[in-house]
Design a protein around this motif. Structure first.
Motif, PDB file in Angstrom:
ATOM      1  N   UNK A 218      48.966  41.816  46.755  1.00  0.00           N
ATOM      2  CA  UNK A 218      50.326  41.623  47.255  1.00  0.00           C
ATOM      3  C   UNK A 218      51.092  40.546  46.481  1.00  0.00           C
ATOM      4  N   UNK A 219      50.379  39.687  45.751  1.00  0.00           N
ATOM      5  CA  UNK A 219      51.029  38.596  45.013  1.00  0.00           C
ATOM      6  C   UNK A 219      50.499  38.524  43.575  1.00  0.00           C
ATOM      7  N   UNK A 220      50.852  39.516  42.747  1.00  0.00           N
ATOM      8  CA  UNK A 220      50.321  39.586  41.378  1.00  0.00           C
ATOM      9  C   UNK A 220      51.184  38.851  40.353  1.00  0.00           C
ATOM     10  N   UNK A 235      54.558  40.218  50.970  1.00  0.00           N
ATOM     11  CA  UNK A 235      53.686  40.792  51.987  1.00  0.00           C
ATOM     12  C   UNK A 235      52.889  39.725  52.710  1.00  0.00           C
ATOM     13  N   UNK A 236      52.221  40.128  53.767  1.00  0.00           N
ATOM     14  CA  UNK A 236      51.456  39.220  54.612  1.00  0.00           C
ATOM     15  C   UNK A 236      49.992  39.300  54.208  1.00  0.00           C
ATOM     16  N   UNK A 237      49.566  38.430  53.308  1.00  0.00           N
ATOM     17  CA  UNK A 237      48.205  38.491  52.783  1.00  0.00           C
ATOM     18  C   UNK A 237      47.257  37.556  53.521  1.00  0.00           C
ATOM     19  N   UNK A 265      42.978  42.345  43.861  1.00  0.00           N
ATOM     20  CA  UNK A 265      42.122  42.785  44.962  1.00  0.00           C
ATOM     21  C   UNK A 265      42.966  43.116  46.189  1.00  0.00           C
ATOM     22  N   UNK A 266      42.515  44.103  46.938  1.00  0.00           N
ATOM     23  CA  UNK A 266      43.233  44.564  48.122  1.00  0.00           C
ATOM     24  C   UNK A 266      42.925  43.672  49.325  1.00  0.00           C
ATOM     25  N   UNK A 267      43.748  43.814  50.350  1.00  0.00           N
ATOM     26  CA  UNK A 267      43.511  43.075  51.587  1.00  0.00           C
ATOM     27  C   UNK A 267      42.183  43.467  52.227  1.00  0.00           C
ATOM     28  N   UNK A 268      41.852  44.744  52.137  1.00  0.00           N
ATOM     29  CA  UNK A 268      40.591  45.202  52.729  1.00  0.00           C
ATOM     30  C   UNK A 268      39.395  44.545  52.053  1.00  0.00           C
TER      31      UNK A 268
END
Length: 415
Positions: A218-220, A235-237, A265-268
């Motif tokens: 979400x923050x690249x 986004x809400x990471x 990397x994803x949130x999951x």
């Protein structure tokens, strides 16, 4: 590469390994020399030798106090008396507040309104004045620079100052002295201060070491800069500690010069990494602190056979959020499930369903049923059952048994 990047690439980097060695001497005795330990379980699981640097064992539970202390110790007497101000999502704030109090330097911190309450209260507990402003780090940063001018304070940047970068680089000195066989470092990047310091020290000690940065998908921001991409930063990471929209002016030069790659990397994956570190290593790590493991889980084929160092950068995670992460992980693994079962509204219906749960040795945790707000016929109802199983296979056996008994069953999935 654009013209600015070419100019920056030709300039010498403003921090050397000598600066980092001097920082270590300066802060020694006031910082915990945290352990670097091999994880046998992660090593077997991931096909590489995994070393963990437990920076979550610092007094403020994060590496950030290294840079903050190095910066404070180099202030002149007038600046110390007037006080310092910083902007932070939490860990820089705590490091600055804690060591400011130790040294008698007044500290003001501007924090985003979305900062976990644990970080706010801990920062205040160290004696700092906390001002909450804006939803994102960048909002808090702009407000802090405004207060800096209005109140005549010294601004201490969370990542984009040479003294901060040098302090953070002491992490790598300790890691490679304790585990010289490390040939790859995976380092979380928000603003880039840790990567800059660690990369500088590591390359000086071991020129052929691989340096991999990792950011939340979400923050690249640094990824965009290095790769020439234009991915959205919002986004809400879970990894709010590395949720930075703009990389530093200094740190991007280090990343451009030193990074072999930057991974997203994803949130999951972040949630999975936080959960695994607690289950396997029995250590509490926040989302940003788990980013290195999340990258290893996501791109494991890139690291097979290597000796990989991961920095558990911080452990300041809100307890309620941690509970949610752990429960969601249980749900994804099938050990916790919510099933929606369609029943006929008649005496004994619930008994017959419960008997199947008993036969399959599944523990029922919670029941709720709906007769009114449903599109089922008037004589039908839906029953939601939250239950606990041994694993995913056990859950599938329960669902099969319910289906064989004539019930319509649908699992309610976790995102």
């Amino acid at each position: 590469m654009n013209t600015l990047s070419k100019i920056e690439g030709a300039l010498p980097l403003p921090v050397s390994v000598d600066d980092i060695l001097a920082a270590r001497t300066r802060i020694s005795g006031s910082i915990v020399k945290t352990p670097t330990l091999i994880s046998q379980t992660f090593s077997q699981m991931l096909g590489c030798k995994v070393f963990l640097k437990f920076e979550n064992l610092q007094f403020t539970a994060a590496y950030k106090e290294r840079g903050a202390l190095n910066r404070l110790l180099q202030l002149d007497d007038a600046a110390k008396a007037k006080g310092v101000i910083g902007a932070s999502a939490g860990n820089h704030a705590q490091g600055l507040a804690y060591h400011g109090k130790r040294l008698g330097v007044p500290v003001t911190i501007v924090m985003p309104t979305t900062t976990p309450i644990v970080k706010v209260t801990q920062t205040q507990g160290h004696g700092a004045t906390v001002v909450q402003y804006g939803e994102k780090f960048d909002d808090a940063y702009a407000h802090a620079r405004k207060l800096e001018v209005e109140q005549g304070l010294t601004f201490v940047h969370p990542f984009d100052e040479p003294e901060i970068i040098a302090g953070q680089g002491t992490v790598a000195l300790e890691m490679l002295e304790d585990a010289p066989e490390i040939d790859t470092l995976i380092v979380p990047i928000g603003g880039g201060g840790l990567f800059s310091g660690v990369g500088t020290a590591a390359r000086a000690m071991k020129p052929d070491i691989r340096l991999i940065g990792v950011q939340a998908e979400l923050y690249p921001s640094m990824y965009d800069f290095i790769k020439g991409a234009d991915l959205a930063c919002d986004g809400d990471t879970l990894a709010e500690g590395i949720a930075v929209k703009q990389p530093g002016e200094l740190t991007r030069r280090f990343a451009e010069r030193l990074a072999d790659d930057i991974l997203l990397v994803t949130e999951r994956r972040l949630e999975e990494a936080v959960s695994l570190l607690l289950q396997i290593e029995k250590t509490v790590v926040e989302g940003a602190g788990a980013a290195g493991l999340a990258a290893l889980l996501s791109y494991r084929e890139q690291f097979v056979g290597r000796n990989v160092g991961l920095i558990l950068t911080g452990g300041n995670i809100d307890t309620r959020l941690l509970a949610n992460v752990l429960l969601r992980d249980l749900a994804r693994s099938g050990r916790l499930a919510r099933l929606r079962i369609i029943l006929q509204d008649r005496p004994g219906a619930l008994f017959h369903v419960a008997r199947i749960f008993d036969q399959e040795a599944v523990n029922i945790l919670e029941l709720s049923h709906q007769r009114i707000f449903t599109n089922l016929p008037a004589k039908g109802l839906s029953l939601d059952v939250e239950c606990e199983t041994r694993d995913g296979a056990h859950l599938q056996r329960l669902i099969a048994a319910l289906g064989a008994a004539g019930y319509e069953v649908a699992p309610i999935e976790v995102a």
